[in-house]
Design an enzyme around this catalytic site. Structure first.
Site, mmCIF file in Angstrom:
data_model
loop_
_atom_site.group_PDB
_atom_site.id
_atom_site.type_symbol
_atom_site.label_atom_id
_atom_site.label_comp_id
_atom_site.label_asym_id
_atom_site.label_seq_id
_atom_site.Cartn_x
_atom_site.Cartn_y
_atom_site.Cartn_z
ATOM 1 N N HIS A 123 57.892 37.038 35.826
ATOM 2 C CA HIS A 123 58.063 37.621 37.168
ATOM 3 C C HIS A 123 59.540 37.881 37.462
ATOM 4 C CE1 HIS A 123 57.006 38.123 41.492
ATOM 5 N NE2 HIS A 123 58.248 37.686 41.649
ATOM 6 N N GLU A 124 60.376 36.885 37.235
ATOM 7 C CA GLU A 124 61.810 37.059 37.541
ATOM 8 C C GLU A 124 62.420 38.142 36.659
ATOM 9 O OE1 GLU A 124 62.824 35.935 40.213
ATOM 10 O OE2 GLU A 124 61.226 34.478 40.538
ATOM 11 N N CYS A 177 50.559 45.179 36.138
ATOM 12 C CA CYS A 177 49.482 46.124 36.427
ATOM 13 C C CYS A 177 49.911 47.498 35.884
ATOM 14 C CB CYS A 177 49.212 46.176 37.930
ATOM 15 S SG CYS A 177 50.485 47.038 38.851
ATOM 16 N N HIS A 216 61.957 41.528 38.035
ATOM 17 C CA HIS A 216 62.976 41.911 39.030
ATOM 18 C C HIS A 216 64.228 42.442 38.325
ATOM 19 C CE1 HIS A 216 60.903 40.670 42.599
ATOM 20 N NE2 HIS A 216 60.817 39.398 42.242
ATOM 21 N N CYS A 232 54.533 43.424 44.022
ATOM 22 C CA CYS A 232 53.420 44.360 43.869
ATOM 23 C C CYS A 232 52.231 43.845 44.679
ATOM 24 C CB CYS A 232 53.073 44.435 42.379
ATOM 25 S SG CYS A 232 51.709 45.518 41.995
ATOM 26 N N CYS A 274 48.622 41.295 38.829
ATOM 27 C CA CYS A 274 49.914 41.774 38.332
ATOM 28 C C CYS A 274 50.921 40.630 38.368
ATOM 29 C CB CYS A 274 50.409 42.930 39.205
ATOM 30 S SG CYS A 274 52.028 43.560 38.687
ATOM 31 N N CYS A 323 53.032 49.050 37.678
ATOM 32 C CA CYS A 323 54.327 48.408 37.350
ATOM 33 C C CYS A 323 54.715 48.727 35.907
ATOM 34 C CB CYS A 323 54.258 46.905 37.572
ATOM 35 S SG CYS A 323 54.242 46.457 39.323
HETATM 36 ZN ZN ZN Z 1 59.631 37.936 43.094
HETATM 37 ZN ZN ZN Z 2 52.078 45.577 39.721
#
Ligand code: ZN
Ligand code: ZN
Length: 175
Positions: free
Chosen positions: A131-132, A166, A135, A142, A147, A169
């Site tokens: 996740h990071e 997803c 970014h 999202c 996702c 993304c």
């Molecule tokens: Zn975040």
């Molecule tokens: Zn997404």
């Protein structure tokens, strides 16, 4: 240019979780990830009123250390981190930048206080790192629950999201 992602332990971090994180980064972003040598926790990051470590200060220190072989960095700590506006954080990243970090501190407890099986702990650590890193690759949060960029404010949210982006993304992810 070949991108390489550096996974940097900040303080004591179990070797296996670093390997799991690196392997998942390589698989999800099709970009090699390497585990780098351990770095010390910057003392100035400790906030004695909160009894937590300031994620922003650790990120600054990651920038100062300079990792020439890596285009992006994920710092990993076992300590409890915070971002000033939140009580705690699983991770923190400079949007569209090169530096991010994650904390394992809150991943080893379920919402009811029980201990998760080790496999679930490793899954959580990998998800926060993916996740990071999203970014850093300029992805925002999202709305799609399926996702990795879906925001997780609680451990139960983190357990719901998958290990992948997803399709939207995935398309936004510029190589
Ligand atoms: Zn975040
Ligand atoms: Zn997404």
């Amino acid at each position: 240019m070949t991108q390489q992602i550096g996974v940097v332990p900040v303080g004591e971090v179990p070797a296996l979780v670093l390997k799991v994180i690196a392997a998942n980064i390589t698989a999800c972003y099709r970009c090699p990830a390497v585990v780098l040598p351990k770095r010390p926790v910057p003392e100035s990051a400790f906030d004695d009123r909160r009894n937590q470590y300031d994620a922003g200060i650790i990120i600054e220190q990651l920038g100062a250390w300079n990792f020439p072989a890596c285009s992006k960095i994920v710092g990993v700590t076992s300590l409890d981190i915070f971002i000033p506006i939140f009580n705690y954080a699983y991770g923190y990243a400079v949007q569209g930048g090169d530096l991010s970090m994650i904390s394992l501190f809150r991943l080893n407890r379920n919402a009811d206080g029980s201990l998760p099986p080790p496999s679930l702990f490793y899954e959580r650590a990998a998800k926060v790192a993916l996740h990071e890193l999203g970014h850093l690759f300029s992805l925002f949060h999202c709305h799609e629950p399926q996702c990795i960029m879906h925001f997780s404010g609680a451990i139960t949210d983190l357990d719901q999201i998958p290990f992948y982006l997803c399709p939207d993304c995935e398309r936004r992810l510029t190589p």
